[in-house]
Write an enzyme that holds these catalytic residues in place. Structure first.
Site, PDB file in Angstrom:
ATOM      1  N   GLU A 185      -9.550  18.820  56.828  1.00  0.00           N
ATOM      2  CA  GLU A 185     -10.802  18.309  57.392  1.00  0.00           C
ATOM      3  C   GLU A 185     -10.640  16.810  57.655  1.00  0.00           C
ATOM      4  OE1 GLU A 185     -14.352  19.834  55.610  1.00  0.00           O
ATOM      5  OE2 GLU A 185     -15.486  18.021  56.076  1.00  0.00           O
ATOM      6  N   ARG A 186     -10.949  16.434  58.872  1.00  0.00           N
ATOM      7  CA  ARG A 186     -10.796  15.033  59.302  1.00  0.00           C
ATOM      8  C   ARG A 186      -9.355  14.556  59.110  1.00  0.00           C
ATOM      9  NH1 ARG A 186     -15.135  15.931  62.198  1.00  0.00           N
ATOM     10  NH2 ARG A 186     -16.927  16.405  60.902  1.00  0.00           N
ATOM     11  N   ASN A 226     -15.335  19.763  50.378  1.00  0.00           N
ATOM     12  CA  ASN A 226     -16.002  21.000  50.785  1.00  0.00           C
ATOM     13  C   ASN A 226     -15.127  22.111  50.231  1.00  0.00           C
ATOM     14  OD1 ASN A 226     -18.195  19.804  52.189  1.00  0.00           O
ATOM     15  ND2 ASN A 226     -16.844  19.409  53.930  1.00  0.00           N
ATOM     16  N   GLU A 276     -24.698  18.467  52.501  1.00  0.00           N
ATOM     17  CA  GLU A 276     -24.178  19.120  53.701  1.00  0.00           C
ATOM     18  C   GLU A 276     -23.847  20.589  53.459  1.00  0.00           C
ATOM     19  OE1 GLU A 276     -22.305  15.342  56.041  1.00  0.00           O
ATOM     20  OE2 GLU A 276     -20.927  16.386  54.732  1.00  0.00           O
ATOM     21  N   ARG A 306     -19.779  12.967  43.515  1.00  0.00           N
ATOM     22  CA  ARG A 306     -20.018  12.169  44.727  1.00  0.00           C
ATOM     23  C   ARG A 306     -21.500  11.880  44.925  1.00  0.00           C
ATOM     24  NH1 ARG A 306     -18.438  14.102  49.814  1.00  0.00           N
ATOM     25  NH2 ARG A 306     -17.248  12.323  50.555  1.00  0.00           N
ATOM     26  N   ARG A 346     -31.932   8.316  56.208  1.00  0.00           N
ATOM     27  CA  ARG A 346     -30.778   8.841  55.474  1.00  0.00           C
ATOM     28  C   ARG A 346     -30.086   7.756  54.655  1.00  0.00           C
ATOM     29  NH1 ARG A 346     -25.619  11.689  58.457  1.00  0.00           N
ATOM     30  NH2 ARG A 346     -24.045  10.909  57.020  1.00  0.00           N
ATOM     31  N   ASP A 398     -21.959   6.799  56.529  1.00  0.00           N
ATOM     32  CA  ASP A 398     -20.781   7.658  56.422  1.00  0.00           C
ATOM     33  C   ASP A 398     -19.559   7.042  57.081  1.00  0.00           C
ATOM     34  OD1 ASP A 398     -19.100   9.732  55.914  1.00  0.00           O
ATOM     35  OD2 ASP A 398     -19.924  11.074  57.427  1.00  0.00           O
ATOM     36  N   GLU A 446     -11.637   8.977  60.617  1.00  0.00           N
ATOM     37  CA  GLU A 446     -12.585   9.918  61.204  1.00  0.00           C
ATOM     38  C   GLU A 446     -13.433   9.276  62.299  1.00  0.00           C
ATOM     39  OE1 GLU A 446     -15.215  11.605  58.297  1.00  0.00           O
ATOM     40  OE2 GLU A 446     -16.440  12.649  59.780  1.00  0.00           O
ATOM     41  N   HIS A 455     -23.004   5.374  64.078  1.00  0.00           N
ATOM     42  CA  HIS A 455     -23.188   6.818  64.244  1.00  0.00           C
ATOM     43  C   HIS A 455     -23.488   7.167  65.709  1.00  0.00           C
ATOM     44  CE1 HIS A 455     -24.262  10.969  63.331  1.00  0.00           C
ATOM     45  NE2 HIS A 455     -24.054  10.775  62.053  1.00  0.00           N
ATOM     46  N   TRP A 471     -28.213  13.979  62.238  1.00  0.00           N
ATOM     47  CA  TRP A 471     -26.880  14.259  62.766  1.00  0.00           C
ATOM     48  C   TRP A 471     -26.805  13.912  64.256  1.00  0.00           C
ATOM     49  CZ3 TRP A 471     -25.184  19.666  60.337  1.00  0.00           C
ATOM     50  CH2 TRP A 471     -24.934  19.458  58.965  1.00  0.00           C
TER      51      TRP A 471
END
Lengths: 726, 726
Positions: free
Chosen positions: B192-193, B235, B316, B349, B361, B390, B418, B546, B568
């Protein structure tokens, strides 16, 4: 050493400098890691080096095209590596021991030699020892640039394998027109049934970044004469045909072109809907045909020498012409018409079987396609797997071979070992390929071998091809293991010349990949030659097939049953019961034998005459049936499974004796993988015996060990993340 | 040269043999490819080599433990590479110029030196120039074996960077306890990423095959002092905690252990249900707690020095204690209790935000966790990203830092890029890390920097940690690009010593990775130091954030709106309208500034005092507002975007001047990537301006080019297969 050096001090200084230069270049110790494949070009043993050098003092010829430049560069690189010094370069032959390369067009010296190059066709070549300008020379000549490239690799192979370089008179040309790799690579970088890391194609960084690996991939293929590659998975994604991806494919084509490799793509049949905005992909709809014509023209604007499409249609969920009530010929011909003006071809896969399973899966491709013989356009080839099920460790030849005289049938071999132990099992596949090529279809009498179908000689096909499902990925060693490189190699050599023996190929490869030492060559070639039989023994002996774990195809799963369709289970194929085991494909069963020529059907259909290696493919046989060894079938099964495991143990022991001869990095990896293979062979044997014993209800022969675990243990094993399954 | 050689002929012969040996070893030309990272150990320039050699004639000491053996082997390898000859090896110092390494336990010579090793703690070391047995020696000494290993790498770095080796008196110990990589690697080999190929972990072949890369990974980390690694994605997949995968993790732990690296795993909170057969994962359910205790004991049977769990919970879509109405403390403490008997820890986390989006957020982690301060077990650390959103190109420091005096807060940096151009953009991240570490929380008055929170000194934390989300994959160069290796390097160096300057780290890395030539070091370090500001300029200037493409996070997407949740989207963050642009986080808006200390809130909340780099993070600002340059905000935006593109062009030009100094393989890849970066910087600039112009409705400042394409063009671009997005 330079000839101008006179004094001892001068020599000393020069030696010190050159030693230092090499040391600077070499850097810290780095083990061999397989990246160089069979093109390692390591120094020839000093005893033989002087002799070799006398055949490579100079590279002569005008090399002004990309392909001739590649040929000269490869010769220079290879000879420099093997001889320690690079040959000089010259436009024409000026010294004894020159290598003169070119075509009659590029070189008046070659034109003057009258080598009879018409014999070698568009891709062949001549290697000839002769005299040019009064100097001793080895000529690498061809009608085309790519022929010269192939010849250069052949000459290098002679050096690499320590063959004689005297009195060369080699005339070579490929027996098959399309020698093509099929990459089952997805656009997201995963590889279906890939066991050698991620996809080699870094689609995201294309077209702007051209990884040097692409060039090395091209070199390796050209060294074998592979002349085409399908970049994308047969389970196709229409996105590959969009403009951004055509830019990317064009960039790859640009790297591959100098090496004589043409790019193909897979065509998703429903692309007109998915990326074209149409409501249908019906091949007889004029708007659909027009869309494909436009799309194909766009592709050729990106890739002027685009090869064409490989298509998997109406198979395992892929869309196809049958979705609209049309035939495979309707679908293939529509694409062929779009490609014809550009000289592209369609390779249409015959690997189809119905969703409704009306009949033995082994029979369905034949039933589907034989009635279509003669109905395909001139630029369609039908691509047929070697056997009628799916790349099993052993299958009888596909009954389509010989049965479609008016339709060029290509061979589809699998190089990636989906059913043969992934990357860790040492299984040399040339004997498997050979077995199919040598099979006699009897369609035009004795000697109507599959090889003659595939090379076009039996039916006079105007187009011919051999495809191999690639085992190439981003792993450092390309193929996931060092010995799996041999399967890429063997595929390429057989595609060029389908008559080569497994042993000759194994020996060439071993010499180039490991060593010319007899202490290495002999045992390694023997290991390779026996390895496929060992895998059949511990996985699917006596004609058993399709017994692997569900989905991921890793490890044994003879108990697999249920699920979406019967012909995706194991029990469908082995049909074990209290009476016996095997799939009756004779007249009393599915009668699949009727798809073969009468002579073949008579042999396969007769329990006594059927080769024992295919026994349970064609017959349901009682447990107590006496096989040739006079053992009962059950005992023979146990003996065979056990022999397979023992053969792997023998390979492991043989390999352990080669420590002194093989670099430690590669030796250690092979040794580790053989240990894995032995463990997994035992697992196959034990799990299979534990399962089949519940039917045979017979004891194991005396002296044979019971399975190490209970059947429940083996059935409970899960592999949710086995590679290659996406 | 051997001292026994007397005659010129003898010398000649010896030189010829050694030249041949090196040539045999080197094989054909192979370009540098980045595999060796900063541990290349290339020969020192001949002028300096004699001097260097006088400090490395001998490696002395008893090296009988795996870690001391690794230290001696690394010294031998590094010194042999740099000096051309390997030092001799001896149990004790017997020649001038020895390197003596060990602990007071392993070496009586070191014990006798009374180096005051108590100062350096469990992982620190001393490098000291001194005399041992009457011989000149450099001592590498520590209380622990791993300290010696770290010291050996330090000494090698001095050689590599051409630092003085005279009169060494180095005393080093790490400021942070857990220096840990987080691999977001999935069990199926995807990352991931991840932008550097497939996962380094070949789970399928583990535990039987140990790729030599694992050892090189360990060496690289140990060279920086990284002492822990989380093998699996946050994840998380509960399968990683099953027995077969614990065998695999244990095999990796066995490779990493000699290098001082402890293995951690991610704990999927619902594992008791998924692999434990329970009906609930409620942390207050005794059966759940018992299951984890048993599972943890099982893990420690596999990995006796297992580090503990990293947990992403209720974030998430991940399961967590809130699924059962319990708090994060309830969840973390339950796991901590299971780990405590084995001395393991939980890294929990803080990256959480509600499904229901009740609030900005940026505020949610603070709101969630500050009330829990003091409620966590002793062996829980809270892992907090550097900023509150993020890993954006620029974020103000996370308001949690300084706000939880009773709970050890670890830093979570992202090394993988990322949001910073994936592997192709040259963006050196040390200045970004530094910016956060240098930020002043004011929680205990001026000078209460984030650095002091993280190293534990501000609040007296008993445990400290810095985590980095790894950028390491199966790509040959490990990190996807050569310059991304610098980010792994910088992370490791800062985790050891959070006070190091970006410039010092860049210089070290450049010297070790490319060259000690001033003609290389100076321009490369300057490129690196400016690169992050360039990326902020062309991506997210003036506090914007973002704005990337949805899901894959590749390229600009300021128009992203709709979908499953507002936070998002991009429009949620930039809030552009006819009046202006930016997120009002002052008291008139979300009041996120109130989460900072009053001094910080006063600065950020005041439009005039707010640092311009954070302007649009905290304020919604009119298009015609005059910024410090006296330009309007709109003009400043355009100027800044454009400057970012120009900076990349400058980097590209600088790099092109380095052709003579950098090996062609690495030079070409960097050059190709800079070309990609310049193209993509232009894309970011043009797409952003085209979009924001629809709100500002103002012309571009004079002399600034309009976007190359229409807004519709940019919005229509799709990247279904961008890497790292699974």
């Amino acid at each position: 050493m330079g000839s101008g050096v006179r004094t001892t001090a001068g020599i000393l200084k020069q030696l010190v400098l050159s030693a230092a230069a090499v040391a600077v270049f070499a850097g810290p110790a780095r083990a061999e890691d397989g990246y160089d494949l069979w093109l390692r070009y390591k120094p020839i043993e000093s005893a033989a080096q002087r002799q070799s050098r006398s055949f490579a003092t100079q590279i002569a010829g005008q090399t002004e095209t990309p392909t001739l430049r590649a040929a000269a560069a490869e010769l220079s690189r290879g000879l420099a590596g093997m001889l320690g010094t690079a040959p000089t370069v010259s436009g024409s032959v000026t010294s004894d021991g020159a290598v003169l390369l070119g075509t009659p067009t590029s070189s008046s010296e070659i034109a003057a030699l009258k080598l009879g190059l018409d014999r070698v066709g568009d891709e062949g070549y001549v290697l000839r020892s002769t005299t040019v300008n009064g100097r001793r020379a080895t000529v690498v000549a061809a009608r085309s640039d790519v022929g010269v490239l192939y010849g250069a690799f052949h000459l290098l192979r002679l050096f690499q394998t320590r063959a004689s370089l005297d009195n060369l008179d080699v005339v070579e040309s490929p027996r098959v027109q399309f020698r093509i790799l099929n990459h089952w690579d997805n656009l997201d970088g995963t590889v279906e049934r890939g066991y050698s890391g991620a996809s080699l194609w870094d689609w995201h960084k294309l077209p702007d970044y051209l990884d040097p690996r692409y060039t090395d991939y091209a070199r390796a293929n050209a060294s074998l004469g592979i002349n085409a590659t399908v970049l994308t998975n047969v389970n196709a994604n229409a996105t590959a045909l969009t403009a951004p991806y055509l830019d990317k494919a064009a960039a790859l084509a640009g790297v591959l072109r100098p090496y004589g490799i043409r790019v193909f793509l897979t065509a998703r049949f429903s692309a007109p809907i998915e990326i074209g905005g149409l409501k249908t992909a019906d091949p007889l709809d004029p708007a659909v045909a027009a869309w494909w014509k436009t799309k194909v023209a766009e592709i050729y604007r990106h890739i002027p020498d685009f090869g064409g499409f490989l298509v998997k249609a109406n198979s395992e969920g892929q869309p196809g012409p049958q979705d609209y009530g049309r035939s495979h010929a309707d679908g293939a011909n529509m694409l062929a018409d779009a490609l014809a003006p550009h000289r592209g071809v369609v390779m249409w896969r015959a690997f189809v079987y119905s969703h409704e399973e009306p009949d033995d899966r082994a029979k369905q491709a034949y039933s589907e396609f034989v009635p279509l013989d003669g109905k395909f356009r001139d630029n369609v080839l039908l691509q047929v797997k070697n056997g009628a099920i799916d790349f099993q460790p052993r299958e009888p030849f596909h009954p389509l071979f010989g049965a479609m005289p008016k339709t060029p049938l290509m061979m589809e071999f699998q190089i990636t070992k989906e059913y043969l132990g992934f990357a860790t099992h040492l299984v040399y596949l040339a004997p498997m390929y050979r077995e199919t090529l040598d099979a006699d279809t009897w369609r035009k009498g004795k000697g109507s071998t599959v090889e003659k179908v595939v090379d076009g000689s039996l039916h006079g096909y105007r187009r011919t091809g051999i495809a191999g499902v690639a085992n190439i990925g981003a792993d450092r060693n390309w193929s996931g293991s060092h010995f799996d490189q041999a399967n890429w190699y063997a595929f390429g050599r057989l595609a060029w010349n389908p008559s080569l023996s497994s042993e000759a190929i194994a020996e060439e490869w071993t010499r180039m990949t490991f060593s010319n030492e007899p202490a290495v060559v002999e045992p390694v070639v023997q290991m390779m030659l026996r390895s496929r039989e060992a895998a059949v023994d511990y996985m699917t002996p006596l004609g058993l097939h399709h017994l692997m774990g569900r989905g991921h195809h890793y490890g044994p799963g003879p108990w697999v049953e249920g699920g979406p369709r019967a012909d995706w289970t194991s029990v469908y194929y082995h049909r074990a019961d209290a009476r016996g085991i095997g799939f009756d494909r004779t007249a009393t069963g599915s009668n699949a034998i009727a798809q073969y020529a009468p002579e073949v059907a008579a042999e396969f259909g007769d329990l006594k005459r059927c080769p024992e290696k295919f026994l349970l493919w064609f017959h349901h046989v009682p447990w107590d049936y006496r096989v040739q060894s006079r053992r009962t079938l059950w005992d023979e099964l146990v003996v065979t499974y056990t022999r397979g495991v023992q053969s792997v143990g023998d390979m492991r022991k043989t390999w352990s004796t080669l420590t002194p001869y093989v670099d430690s990095g590669r030796h250690a990896q092979v040794a580790a993988f053989l240990t894995i293979q032995e463990k997994e062979a035992q697992w196959w044997r034990d799990a299979s015996i534990a399962y089949f014993k519940t039917f045979s209800k017979r004891p194991l022969p005396k002296g044979f060990a019971e399975p190490a675990h209970s059947l429940d243990y083996y059935k409970a094993l899960e592999f949710p993340h086995a590679p290659g399954h996406h």
